[in-house]
Design a protein around this motif. Sequence first.
Motif, PDB file in Angstrom:
ATOM      1  N   MET A  47      -9.316  -8.366  12.013  1.00  0.00           N
ATOM      2  CA  MET A  47      -8.315  -8.041  12.037  1.00  0.00           C
ATOM      3  C   MET A  47      -7.275  -9.562  10.739  1.00  0.00           C
ATOM      4  SD  MET A  47      -5.537  -9.749  14.778  1.00  0.00           S
ATOM      5  CE  MET A  47      -7.171 -10.702  15.567  1.00  0.00           C
ATOM      6  N   GLN A  48      -6.683  -8.166  10.287  1.00  0.00           N
ATOM      7  CA  GLN A  48      -6.125  -9.402   8.871  1.00  0.00           C
ATOM      8  C   GLN A  48      -4.481  -9.604   9.482  1.00  0.00           C
ATOM      9  OE1 GLN A  48      -7.373  -8.888   4.990  1.00  0.00           O
ATOM     10  NE2 GLN A  48      -5.366 -10.340   4.186  1.00  0.00           N
ATOM     11  N   LEU A  49      -4.088 -10.799   9.868  1.00  0.00           N
ATOM     12  CA  LEU A  49      -2.850 -11.628   9.572  1.00  0.00           C
ATOM     13  C   LEU A  49      -1.991 -11.473   8.371  1.00  0.00           C
ATOM     14  CD1 LEU A  49      -3.447 -14.641  12.093  1.00  0.00           C
ATOM     15  CD2 LEU A  49      -3.164 -12.301  12.572  1.00  0.00           C
ATOM     16  N   ARG A  50      -1.527 -10.831   8.869  1.00  0.00           N
ATOM     17  CA  ARG A  50       0.015 -10.627   7.676  1.00  0.00           C
ATOM     18  C   ARG A  50       1.562 -11.101   7.794  1.00  0.00           C
ATOM     19  NH1 ARG A  50      -0.944  -9.262   2.450  1.00  0.00           N
ATOM     20  NH2 ARG A  50      -2.471  -8.136   2.247  1.00  0.00           N
ATOM     21  N   LYS A  51       2.657 -12.141   7.060  1.00  0.00           N
ATOM     22  CA  LYS A  51       3.385 -11.632   7.511  1.00  0.00           C
ATOM     23  C   LYS A  51       4.496 -10.626   8.002  1.00  0.00           C
ATOM     24  CE  LYS A  51       3.868 -16.346   5.468  1.00  0.00           C
ATOM     25  NZ  LYS A  51       4.786 -17.543   4.431  1.00  0.00           N
ATOM     26  N   SER A  52       5.336 -10.555   8.522  1.00  0.00           N
ATOM     27  CA  SER A  52       5.827  -9.353   8.492  1.00  0.00           C
ATOM     28  C   SER A  52       6.390  -9.540   7.462  1.00  0.00           C
ATOM     29  CB  SER A  52       6.054  -9.389  10.219  1.00  0.00           C
ATOM     30  OG  SER A  52       7.221  -7.553  10.163  1.00  0.00           O
ATOM     31  N   SER A  53       7.316  -8.329   7.391  1.00  0.00           N
ATOM     32  CA  SER A  53       8.097  -8.155   5.847  1.00  0.00           C
ATOM     33  C   SER A  53       9.386  -7.410   6.585  1.00  0.00           C
ATOM     34  CB  SER A  53       8.075  -6.925   4.632  1.00  0.00           C
ATOM     35  OG  SER A  53       7.362  -5.618   5.564  1.00  0.00           O
ATOM     36  N   THR A  54       9.253  -6.300   7.690  1.00  0.00           N
ATOM     37  CA  THR A  54      10.334  -5.982   8.417  1.00  0.00           C
ATOM     38  C   THR A  54      11.335  -6.957   9.614  1.00  0.00           C
ATOM     39  OG1 THR A  54       8.919  -4.449   9.673  1.00  0.00           O
ATOM     40  CG2 THR A  54       9.632  -4.038   7.662  1.00  0.00           C
ATOM     41  N   ASP A  55      10.240  -7.118  10.406  1.00  0.00           N
ATOM     42  CA  ASP A  55      10.196  -8.091  11.538  1.00  0.00           C
ATOM     43  C   ASP A  55      10.603  -9.661  11.356  1.00  0.00           C
ATOM     44  OD1 ASP A  55      11.432  -8.615  14.352  1.00  0.00           O
ATOM     45  OD2 ASP A  55       9.277  -8.009  14.906  1.00  0.00           O
ATOM     46  N   ARG A  56      11.362 -10.142  10.452  1.00  0.00           N
ATOM     47  CA  ARG A  56      11.750 -11.656  10.713  1.00  0.00           C
ATOM     48  C   ARG A  56      12.886 -12.149  10.329  1.00  0.00           C
ATOM     49  NH1 ARG A  56       9.096 -11.713   4.426  1.00  0.00           N
ATOM     50  NH2 ARG A  56       9.225 -14.145   5.525  1.00  0.00           N
ATOM     51  N   VAL A  57      12.156 -13.486  11.509  1.00  0.00           N
ATOM     52  CA  VAL A  57      13.517 -14.716  11.587  1.00  0.00           C
ATOM     53  C   VAL A  57      13.904 -15.210  10.603  1.00  0.00           C
ATOM     54  CG1 VAL A  57      14.791 -15.694  12.984  1.00  0.00           C
ATOM     55  CG2 VAL A  57      14.489 -13.514  13.771  1.00  0.00           C
ATOM     56  N   LEU A  58      12.833 -15.982  10.566  1.00  0.00           N
ATOM     57  CA  LEU A  58      13.205 -16.866   9.563  1.00  0.00           C
ATOM     58  C   LEU A  58      11.490 -16.981   8.066  1.00  0.00           C
ATOM     59  CD1 LEU A  58      12.843 -20.231  12.021  1.00  0.00           C
ATOM     60  CD2 LEU A  58      14.220 -19.580  10.347  1.00  0.00           C
ATOM     61  N   THR A  59      10.539 -16.884   8.472  1.00  0.00           N
ATOM     62  CA  THR A  59       9.022 -16.803   7.617  1.00  0.00           C
ATOM     63  C   THR A  59       8.776 -15.353   7.718  1.00  0.00           C
ATOM     64  OG1 THR A  59       7.532 -17.917   8.821  1.00  0.00           O
ATOM     65  CG2 THR A  59       8.762 -19.455   7.050  1.00  0.00           C
ATOM     66  N   GLY A  60       8.123 -14.861   8.861  1.00  0.00           N
ATOM     67  CA  GLY A  60       7.907 -13.457   9.319  1.00  0.00           C
ATOM     68  C   GLY A  60       6.366 -13.850  10.244  1.00  0.00           C
ATOM     69  N   VAL A  61       6.588 -15.236  10.916  1.00  0.00           N
ATOM     70  CA  VAL A  61       5.114 -15.223  11.197  1.00  0.00           C
ATOM     71  C   VAL A  61       5.190 -15.084  12.727  1.00  0.00           C
ATOM     72  CG1 VAL A  61       3.526 -17.708  12.536  1.00  0.00           C
ATOM     73  CG2 VAL A  61       4.708 -17.238  10.219  1.00  0.00           C
ATOM     74  N   CYS A  62       5.807 -15.122  13.863  1.00  0.00           N
ATOM     75  CA  CYS A  62       6.119 -14.489  14.545  1.00  0.00           C
ATOM     76  C   CYS A  62       5.820 -13.269  14.457  1.00  0.00           C
ATOM     77  CB  CYS A  62       7.068 -14.800  15.563  1.00  0.00           C
ATOM     78  SG  CYS A  62       6.963 -16.500  15.651  1.00  0.00           S
ATOM     79  N   GLY A  63       6.713 -12.185  13.660  1.00  0.00           N
ATOM     80  CA  GLY A  63       6.745 -10.998  13.117  1.00  0.00           C
ATOM     81  C   GLY A  63       5.044 -10.486  13.409  1.00  0.00           C
ATOM     82  N   GLY A  64       4.783 -11.092  12.526  1.00  0.00           N
ATOM     83  CA  GLY A  64       3.118 -10.024  11.452  1.00  0.00           C
ATOM     84  C   GLY A  64       1.985 -10.729  12.955  1.00  0.00           C
ATOM     85  N   LEU A  65       2.569 -12.284  13.586  1.00  0.00           N
ATOM     86  CA  LEU A  65       0.992 -11.505  14.574  1.00  0.00           C
ATOM     87  C   LEU A  65       1.557 -11.077  15.766  1.00  0.00           C
ATOM     88  CD1 LEU A  65       1.287 -15.732  15.647  1.00  0.00           C
ATOM     89  CD2 LEU A  65      -0.124 -14.600  14.644  1.00  0.00           C
TER      90      LEU A  65
END
Length: 54
Positions: A1-19
Amino acid sequence: MQLRKSSTDRVLTGVCGGLAEALGIGSIWVRLLFVFGGGILFWVYLALVFLMKD
């Protein structure tokens, strides 16, 4: 599983959206976990900001 920041579901940095995308759950649950999870999760979040790829 590769973790990436979300580019579409982001509030601050996209960490929560990526997770959330990686775990297959709603991003609101990940955000709530970080908000109510306590002080150590702040440091985990901060580390993920720098470790996760864009």
